[in-house]
Write an enzyme that holds these catalytic residues in place. Structure first.
Site, short mmCIF file in Angstrom:
data_model
loop_
_atom_site.label_atom_id
_atom_site.label_comp_id
_atom_site.label_asym_id
_atom_site.label_seq_id
_atom_site.Cartn_x
_atom_site.Cartn_y
_atom_site.Cartn_z
CE LYS A 254 12.03 15.03 51.14
NZ LYS A 254 12.93 14.26 50.37
N1 GLU Z 1 12.55 9.72 47.29
C1 GLU Z 1 13.48 10.65 46.75
C2 GLU Z 1 13.46 11.94 47.56
O1 GLU Z 1 12.50 12.24 48.22
C3 GLU Z 1 13.17 11.03 45.31
C4 GLU Z 1 13.50 9.95 44.38
C5 GLU Z 1 13.30 10.24 42.92
O2 GLU Z 1 12.52 11.16 42.56
O3 GLU Z 1 13.88 9.51 42.12
O4 GLU Z 1 14.42 12.65 47.55
#
Ligand code: GLU
Length: 316
Positions: A254
């Site tokens: 990201k």
């Molecule tokens: N919030 C996590 C991420 O953006 C993903 C969590 C999940 O899908 O269990 O990497």
């Protein structure tokens, strides 16, 4: 009759959506819609320190621009402290959690001592520990070593048997959580709840039947299975999608802005992502509006086409 399928996309708002995350969004959307099910969105903003201002709203707008329409209200983890606290209280009643005063540095140096003591070669060379891979040695298991300081809450893994996770696409994952990661953190010393706790509590709250997400999260799943069992939460099925790798072989992250999911190029980028998911739209649809491409892909969705694919080159 099996329950109606319910999937979700759960981005952390640390920056704009990039094409690797878009692949997880599209994959989970298609998997839910192809089964006639619901698709929910949850903003994983538990870690407020890592949040980038405005990112959550921008991610939601990008999903809309790519035609990924979700069901129901968006759940934001920053509003869920009471639910996480209730889950911790339930685990505390069963003596499955304990307070821990250890800092990262203390854990790394305890692990280094243990490793140097047990590995003669490392002892001779005085090899430094690999801090990222440290298993918590259980120092505070019978009470915090420094009771007056800020305390984390850890899950007591010791009494649990090894976990085998069966994935709909990947080979099964067998892990002894206690021996591999040790007693993991559910609430951090800075007061934020940990991803492992929040994800399990919220998947249960939202009635998620099928978790579809990137392969980088696969090795978190055994910890989440343990928590589901301990909290009496339903166990969703899992589908971990291949990761998109940059030309260099590194995961698209990201923080890496090279491949943002640019809404101005949505039809072109969506057909690229569908191709990565081994569902390239027919030539006539490649620059068609996103909703037309998605309707085609919902009909065509077949995870067998992804069998054996563990990574995707962003150059494809
Ligand atoms: N919030 C996590 C991420 O953006 C993903 C969590 C999940 O899908 O269990 O990497």
């Amino acid at each position: 009759m099996p329950p109606r399928r319910r999937g979700r996309f759960a981005p952390s708002p640390t920056g704009p959506l990039h094409l690797g995350s878009l692949l997880a969004a599209v994959g989970s959307y298609l998997d839910a819609r192809a089964a006639g099910g619901d698709w929910l969105v949850r903003i994983e903003d538990v870690d407020r320190a890592r949040e980038s201002p405005g990112a959550a709203d921008r991610i939601l707008r990008t999903l809309e621009d790519f035609g990924l329409d979700w069901d129901g209200p968006v759940l934001r983890q920053s509003t869920r402290d009471a639910a996480y606290e209730a889950a911790l209280a339930r685990l505390a009643r069963e003596d499955l959690v304990y307070y821990c005063s250890c800092t990262r540095a203390e854990i790394a140096s305890a692990a280094a001592e243990a490793r140097i003591a047990t590995a003669p070669a490392a002892r001779q060379r005085g090899v430094p520990p690999d801090a990222a891979e440290v298993r918590y040695p259980g120092r505070c298991r019978s009470g915090p070593a420094r009771p007056g300081s800020r305390l984390a809450v850890r899950f007591r893994t010791v009494d649990f048997p090894a976990v085998t996770v069966v994935d709909r696409l990947q080979s099964a994952l067998h892990q002894e959580v206690g021996a591999t990661v040790g007693d993991f953190v559910l609430k951090r010393r800075d007061g934020f709840y940990a991803y492992q706790l929040a994800v399990v509590v919220d998947d249960a709250e939202q009635g998620i039947t099928d978790v579809v997400r990137g392969l980088d999260l696969y090795d978190n799943t055994p910890r989440q299975r343990l928590l589901q069992a301990a909290l009496g939460a339903p166990e969703p099925t899992y589908l971990h999608l291949p990761l998109v790798l940059e030309g260099t072989g590194a995961k698209l992250s990201k923080s890496h802005r090279a491949l943002p999911a640019d809404p101005a190029q949505a039809p072109l980028l969506l057909s690229t992502v569908l191709g990565w998911l081994r569902h390239p739209p027919p030539a006539v649809l490649r620059s068609a509006p996103v909703r037309e491409q998605l309707a085609w892909a919902v009909d065509a969705w077949d995870i067998k086409l992804l069998q054996g694919v563990t990574s995707i080159s962003a150059k494809e």
